[in-house]
Design a protein around this motif. Structure first.
Motif, PDB file in Angstrom:
ATOM      1  N   LYS C   2     -12.461 -34.814  29.483  1.00 16.48           N
ATOM      2  CA  LYS C   2     -12.711 -33.542  28.807  1.00 16.48           C
ATOM      3  C   LYS C   2     -11.599 -32.555  29.092  1.00 16.48           C
ATOM      4  CE  LYS C   2     -17.064 -33.802  30.115  1.00 16.48           C
ATOM      5  NZ  LYS C   2     -18.089 -33.210  30.930  1.00 16.48           N
ATOM      6  N   LYS C   3     -11.388 -31.667  28.138  1.00 13.10           N
ATOM      7  CA  LYS C   3     -10.320 -30.687  28.299  1.00 13.10           C
ATOM      8  C   LYS C   3     -10.515 -29.869  29.572  1.00 13.10           C
ATOM      9  CE  LYS C   3      -8.283 -29.614  23.856  1.00 13.10           C
ATOM     10  NZ  LYS C   3      -8.245 -28.696  22.752  1.00 13.10           N
ATOM     11  N   LYS C   4     -11.762 -29.522  29.820  1.00 19.95           N
ATOM     12  CA  LYS C   4     -12.020 -28.599  30.923  1.00 19.95           C
ATOM     13  C   LYS C   4     -11.597 -29.187  32.264  1.00 19.95           C
ATOM     14  CE  LYS C   4     -15.478 -25.201  32.130  1.00 19.95           C
ATOM     15  NZ  LYS C   4     -16.909 -24.907  32.193  1.00 19.95           N
ATOM     16  N   GLU C   5     -11.721 -30.486  32.370  1.00 25.98           N
ATOM     17  CA  GLU C   5     -11.361 -31.107  33.637  1.00 25.98           C
ATOM     18  C   GLU C   5      -9.887 -30.952  33.945  1.00 25.98           C
ATOM     19  OE1 GLU C   5     -12.893 -34.970  34.948  1.00 25.98           O
ATOM     20  OE2 GLU C   5     -14.295 -34.725  33.272  1.00 25.98           O
ATOM     21  N   TYR C   6      -9.069 -30.873  32.904  1.00 21.69           N
ATOM     22  CA  TYR C   6      -7.658 -30.638  33.152  1.00 21.69           C
ATOM     23  C   TYR C   6      -7.403 -29.186  33.523  1.00 21.69           C
ATOM     24  CZ  TYR C   6      -6.651 -35.297  31.760  1.00 21.69           C
ATOM     25  OH  TYR C   6      -6.587 -36.646  31.728  1.00 21.69           O
ATOM     26  N   GLY C   7      -8.223 -28.301  32.981  1.00 25.01           N
ATOM     27  CA  GLY C   7      -8.253 -26.936  33.463  1.00 25.01           C
ATOM     28  C   GLY C   7      -6.932 -26.213  33.447  1.00 25.01           C
ATOM     29  N   ARG C   8      -6.047 -26.531  32.516  1.00 28.61           N
ATOM     30  CA  ARG C   8      -4.759 -25.828  32.548  1.00 28.61           C
ATOM     31  C   ARG C   8      -4.371 -25.320  31.166  1.00 28.61           C
ATOM     32  NH1 ARG C   8      -2.447 -30.023  30.379  1.00 28.61           N
ATOM     33  NH2 ARG C   8      -3.526 -31.904  30.853  1.00 28.61           N
ATOM     34  N   LYS C   9      -5.359 -25.254  30.270  1.00 33.76           N
ATOM     35  CA  LYS C   9      -5.096 -24.672  28.949  1.00 33.76           C
ATOM     36  C   LYS C   9      -5.121 -23.167  29.069  1.00 33.76           C
ATOM     37  CE  LYS C   9      -4.656 -28.387  26.574  1.00 33.76           C
ATOM     38  NZ  LYS C   9      -3.674 -28.672  25.559  1.00 33.76           N
ATOM     39  N   MET C  10      -5.261 -22.506  27.958  1.00 36.30           N
ATOM     40  CA  MET C  10      -5.129 -21.062  28.001  1.00 36.30           C
ATOM     41  C   MET C  10      -6.267 -20.344  28.708  1.00 36.30           C
ATOM     42  SD  MET C  10      -2.254 -20.114  26.706  1.00 36.30           S
ATOM     43  CE  MET C  10      -2.655 -18.403  26.447  1.00 36.30           C
ATOM     44  N   GLY C  11      -7.344 -21.024  29.009  1.00 37.44           N
ATOM     45  CA  GLY C  11      -8.433 -20.406  29.756  1.00 37.44           C
ATOM     46  C   GLY C  11      -9.028 -19.204  29.060  1.00 37.44           C
ATOM     47  N   GLY C  12      -8.923 -19.140  27.752  1.00 37.60           N
ATOM     48  CA  GLY C  12      -9.579 -18.079  27.005  1.00 37.60           C
ATOM     49  C   GLY C  12      -8.844 -16.753  26.981  1.00 37.60           C
ATOM     50  N   HIS C  13      -7.747 -16.624  27.743  1.00 42.88           N
ATOM     51  CA  HIS C  13      -7.057 -15.335  27.709  1.00 42.88           C
ATOM     52  C   HIS C  13      -6.040 -15.317  26.581  1.00 42.88           C
ATOM     53  CE1 HIS C  13      -3.388 -16.983  29.469  1.00 42.88           C
ATOM     54  NE2 HIS C  13      -4.160 -17.677  30.259  1.00 42.88           N
ATOM     55  N   SER C  14      -5.688 -14.115  26.160  1.00 44.65           N
ATOM     56  CA  SER C  14      -4.747 -14.024  25.052  1.00 44.65           C
ATOM     57  C   SER C  14      -3.329 -14.026  25.592  1.00 44.65           C
ATOM     58  CB  SER C  14      -4.975 -12.746  24.261  1.00 44.65           C
ATOM     59  OG  SER C  14      -4.357 -11.672  24.924  1.00 44.65           O
ATOM     60  N   ASN C  15      -2.402 -14.270  24.697  1.00 47.14           N
ATOM     61  CA  ASN C  15      -1.034 -14.476  25.156  1.00 47.14           C
ATOM     62  C   ASN C  15      -0.100 -13.389  24.662  1.00 47.14           C
ATOM     63  OD1 ASN C  15       0.819 -15.831  26.591  1.00 47.14           O
ATOM     64  ND2 ASN C  15       1.252 -17.386  25.064  1.00 47.14           N
ATOM     65  N   TRP C  16      -0.646 -12.230  24.244  1.00 49.26           N
ATOM     66  CA  TRP C  16       0.266 -11.233  23.657  1.00 49.26           C
ATOM     67  C   TRP C  16       1.311 -10.705  24.617  1.00 49.26           C
ATOM     68  CZ3 TRP C  16       0.175  -6.492  25.878  1.00 49.26           C
ATOM     69  CH2 TRP C  16      -0.996  -6.127  26.563  1.00 49.26           C
ATOM     70  N   PRO C  17       1.042 -10.600  25.944  1.00 44.80           N
ATOM     71  CA  PRO C  17       2.134 -10.096  26.798  1.00 44.80           C
ATOM     72  C   PRO C  17       3.373 -10.973  26.731  1.00 44.80           C
ATOM     73  CG  PRO C  17       0.066 -10.185  28.011  1.00 44.80           C
ATOM     74  CD  PRO C  17      -0.163 -10.909  26.729  1.00 44.80           C
ATOM     75  N   GLU C  18       3.141 -12.284  26.608  1.00 48.56           N
ATOM     76  CA  GLU C  18       4.297 -13.173  26.562  1.00 48.56           C
ATOM     77  C   GLU C  18       5.111 -12.950  25.299  1.00 48.56           C
ATOM     78  OE1 GLU C  18       3.620 -17.224  27.525  1.00 48.56           O
ATOM     79  OE2 GLU C  18       5.780 -17.604  27.546  1.00 48.56           O
ATOM     80  N   TRP C  19       4.418 -12.703  24.179  1.00 48.46           N
ATOM     81  CA  TRP C  19       5.182 -12.493  22.940  1.00 48.46           C
ATOM     82  C   TRP C  19       5.975 -11.204  22.996  1.00 48.46           C
ATOM     83  CZ3 TRP C  19       6.257 -16.639  20.841  1.00 48.46           C
ATOM     84  CH2 TRP C  19       5.330 -17.687  20.798  1.00 48.46           C
ATOM     85  N   ILE C  20       5.386 -10.143  23.594  1.00 44.78           N
ATOM     86  CA  ILE C  20       6.145  -8.896  23.745  1.00 44.78           C
ATOM     87  C   ILE C  20       7.378  -9.147  24.602  1.00 44.78           C
ATOM     88  CG2 ILE C  20       6.080  -6.594  24.783  1.00 44.78           C
ATOM     89  CD1 ILE C  20       3.186  -6.400  23.940  1.00 44.78           C
ATOM     90  N   TYR C  21       7.162  -9.879  25.687  1.00 44.24           N
ATOM     91  CA  TYR C  21       8.259 -10.198  26.613  1.00 44.24           C
ATOM     92  C   TYR C  21       9.362 -10.975  25.904  1.00 44.24           C
ATOM     93  CZ  TYR C  21      10.340 -12.984  30.408  1.00 44.24           C
ATOM     94  OH  TYR C  21      11.191 -13.633  31.261  1.00 44.24           O
ATOM     95  N   VAL C  22       8.956 -11.992  25.135  1.00 38.10           N
ATOM     96  CA  VAL C  22       9.957 -12.781  24.417  1.00 38.10           C
ATOM     97  C   VAL C  22      10.708 -11.905  23.420  1.00 38.10           C
ATOM     98  CG1 VAL C  22      10.260 -14.657  22.768  1.00 38.10           C
ATOM     99  CG2 VAL C  22       8.809 -14.984  24.747  1.00 38.10           C
ATOM    100  N   GLY C  23       9.975 -10.988  22.793  1.00 41.76           N
ATOM    101  CA  GLY C  23      10.623 -10.063  21.859  1.00 41.76           C
ATOM    102  C   GLY C  23      11.681  -9.221  22.554  1.00 41.76           C
TER     103      GLY C  23
END
Lengths: 508, 87, 152
Positions: C2-23
């Motif tokens: 199951k995906k959860k067992e790998y436990g390293r996906k986005m974990g439900g949080h949004s990623n907008w800070p990274e896009w601002i940073y990349v910008g």
């Protein structure tokens, strides 16, 4: 993977094994031996440059041979085999397969390295790791130069074979339940760097053959006296070796992706952006090779194109830094030795990248090209980032490999001394370059600023040297006498990691 | 979708191609009489000023978070993932 | 698994800070590129009337030939306030012609002529060195630039 060294086996069983952890162990021991050999040469170089004039090393030719073998050894015989060691240990377990896809090929790829290393060290060539023609054709003394060419040829074949093995293992042998989007980032880093190797290395392989026939006098590809063009070699060489720097750095970043979440007790902030940045870097890495050649008389258009290509690689690298910082945020970080190395490595990765942006700006090439600035810049990558990530990972896998714990205090002393030494050496070298000191020189005029900075650099190098001696002692002592650990959680972090560390694939 | 392609086509013809042309082909005309030391070192110092600002922000963030999120910090608390035991 | 067992996906949080940073990173890189491009354009184009000096590198010294045919070895005399265009080549192996104090650098490559120009502004002596590895005495392939008052 656990306890490779706990059940004593005759050494020939390990040497003739094709099992991935045995081959990994061979890679590990070989690469670490070459780390210390290459490092000793670096100390010799620094001791000589402490004062102007000839002191330690008698003549310029010996000095030139030493820095050539120093560079060749640490790049091709330490960094690349070390990455292969980590890949051999971890990739099959991460993709949940019993071994590498082609075990025999794996062993062959390893066994090409010792003869290649012997050729390089017994020859002791003098034409720099870049082997630039026409010098390497008409001036470099043989048979050292020819032995170097054959050594590099063998190493090239070895890394191509290793790369094929990694690509097939990851893409074709991963567990059927596992999608490619679930493969851990360390395995992703090996996938991307292996693909770069497959595309990049053949160019240099061709250039090496042409160099050899040029040296034999039967062709004149790069010999202007026979109508050849030395710049053609520069293009072929850098078409391989600019992507190659990503081959070196990507697995080290992958190793940090293992260490940092584990010790922060949080998952990677964004797995997707890590994968994206790896893939992007391995594509964009091919668009920047000629930024090494601004001063060779390229046209304004060419320079502009390659500057844009170089700057395009920056956002991908910056995404990794962001990912690391965001992963550590809100964590509960245990600063065990591997974590200290990884965090130090990120800080130096950033500094190296910032210096790289300055290098990419074409007019600054007039001030920095072929000076100590460049030496400082790429050493911040190879030492500050890649070696830091690798040594951190070495500490991290040590209990899994030996079943024993290293001495934590000595590990921390090693880190602190190396970190201070690295900053002293390579930051000072940047400034030294701005003062105009060319690289690859045996002696320098007694300019007070140059002398002062060279002495700072030498002191820093000696600090690193001492810390490496501590490291060596720690590893040898702890692998025999260290405290036995619980292989499920040697760092006492609690929890279970997301893939089965304790798994040991049966020998076959 | 088609209109976006059309828009980019128009933009490319109007802006991007002439700009790229100018960027890559600039300067067949004779140069100005200037002191290259001043121009090049000025560029260097401008880049370094920005690099050091960015470097201060990044390294400052890292030093702060290493200090704040270390496990021995008084306010350190287990991460949500530690309850599940998997991360 | 199951995906959860790998436990390293986005974990439900949004990623907008990274896009601002990349910008921000992309914007910074655009700025660096534009500035560098502009400076390169300025320093690369030779002004009209620059005097040509032919520079030849060989193991392990520099030869200079002025427009009037006078040759110098290991030292170069120029006049303050004039523009000079170096036409640089090499006889045997690659070298790199460098006057660090005047930020002059160009590779000397056999079979090619590379150009770089400068206009000395002050009277003085400056080091000339070779910056590309060229063998045994590379470290001592040095010369001196003498900037003198204009003669006329």
């Amino acid at each position: 993977m656990v306890l490779e060294l706990q059940k004593p086996r005759p050494i020939w069983q390990i040497m003739f094994s094709t099992h991935h952890t045995d081959v990994g162990l061979l890679y590990l021991i070989t690469s670490m031996s070459f780390l210390f050999m290459g490092g000793a040469l670096a100390l010799a170089i620094r001791a000589e440059l402490f004062l102007p004039g000839a002191q330690i090393i008698g003549d310029a030719m010996t000095f030139n041979r030493i820095f050539t073998v120093h560079g060749t050894t640490l790049i091709f015989l330490f960094i690349i085999p070390f990455a292969s060691a980590v890949g051999n240990y971890f990739v099959p377990i991460m993709v949940r397969y019993k071994d590498m896809a082609y075990p025999k090929l794996n062993a062959i790829a390893f066994w090409m390295i010792p003869p290649a290393g012997a050729l390089i060290w017994l020859g002791f060539a003098d034409f720099t790791w870049y082997a630039t023609p026409p010098y390497s054709i008409i001036s470099a003394p043989g048979p050292a130069a020819d032995m170097w060419i054959f050594g590099l040829k063998i190493l090239g074949i070895s890394s191509v074979l290793g790369a094929i093995n990694f690509v097939v293992t990851i893409l074709k042998c991963k567990h059927p339940d596992m999608s490619i989007g679930q493969v851990p980032l360390l395995a992703w880093s090996f996938l991307s760097s292996s693909l770069i190797i497959l595309v990049a290395i053949p160019t240099f392989a061709a250039a090496l053959l042409m160099l050899l026939t040029d040296r034999l006098g039967v062709t004149g590809f790069f010999n202007p006296a026979m109508g050849g063009d030395p710049i053609a070699y520069a293009h072929l060489f850098w078409f391989t070796f600019h992507p190659e720097v990503y081959v070196l750095v990507i697995p080290a970043i992958g190793m940090m992706y293992e260490i940092i979440p584990r010790f922060s007790r949080r998952p990677i902030f964004s797995y997707n952006s890590g994968v994206f940045a790896f893939v992007l870097l391995s594509i964009v890495g091919f668009s920047s090779w000629a930024h090494h050649m601004y001063a060779t008389g390229m046209s304004f258009t060419e320079k502009t194109v390659f500057m844009v290509g170089t700057l395009a690689a920056v956002p991908a690298s910056a995404m990794h830094v962001f990912n690391f910082i965001a992963t550590m945020w809100n964590g509960r970080i245990r600063f065990a030795t591997p974590m200290m190395w990884a965090v130090g490595g990120i800080a130096l990765f950033f500094s190296a990248g910032a210096g790289g942006v300055a290098n990419a700006a074409m007019p600054l090439d007039f001030t920095t090209h072929d000076t100590y600035w460049v030496v400082g810049h790429f050493h911040l990558f190879v030492m500050g980032t890649i070696a830091f990530g690798s040594i951190g990972y070495f500490y991290y896998m040590f209990p899994y490999v030996t079943g024993r714990m290293y001495n934590e205090t000595m590990g921390k002393v090693h880190f602190v001394m190396s970190f201070i030494g690295t900053i002293l050496v390579f930051f000072t070298q940047h400034v030294l370059g701005l003062y105009g000191m060319p690289r690859r020189i045996f002696d320098y005029p007694p300019i007070p600023e140059w002398i002062a900075m060279n002495q700072i650099v030498t002191v820093g190098a000696m600090i690193i040297g001492v810390s490496m001696a501590i490291f060596l002692g720690n590893m040898i002592y702890s692998s025999a006498k260290g405290k036995p650990v619980d292989a499920h959680d040697p760092f006492e972090l609690g929890g279970k990691y997301y893939y089965p560390f304790e798994q040991k694939n049966p020998h076959h | 979708m088609k209109s976006i392609v059309g828009l980019f086509l128009v933009l490319a013809i109007l802006v991007i191609i002439p700009a790229a042309d100018y960027v890559f082909a600039a300067g067949a005309e004779p140069g100005e009489y200037l002191d290259r030391r001043v121009v090049i070192w000025n560029l260097f110092y401008r880049l370094m000023a920005v690099a050091f600002v960015v470097g201060t922000v990044v390294s400052g963030t890292m030093i702060w978070q290493c200090w704040r999120f270390r496990e021995s910090h008084p306010k350190a608390k287990p991460t949500p993932y530690e309850k599940e035991g998997v991360w | 698994m199951k995906k959860k067992e790998y436990g390293r996906k986005m974990g439900g949080h949004s990623n907008w800070p990274e896009w601002i940073y990349v910008g921000i990173v992309i914007a910074l890189m655009l700025w660096v590129g534009a500035e560098a491009w502009n400076v390169e354009r300025l320093v690369e184009h030779v002004p009209e009337g620059a005097e040509v000096i032919k520079v030849t590198g060989q193991q392990w010294f520099w030869t200079f030939e002025h427009e009037d045919g006078t040759k110098e070895i290991g030292e170069l005399h120029v006049e303050k306030g004039k523009a000079y265009k170096f036409e640089i080549t090499a006889k045997d192996v690659n070298h790199s012609f460098n006057i660090h104090d005047y930020v002059v650098l160009m590779d000397a490559i056999p079979g090619r002529v590379n150009t770089v120009w400068f206009a000395p502004t002050d009277v003085g002596e400056h080091d000339i060195q070779c910056r590309e590895y060229c063998g045994l005495i590379h470290y001592n392939m040095r010369g001196t630039l003498y900037v003198e008052e204009p003669s006329s």
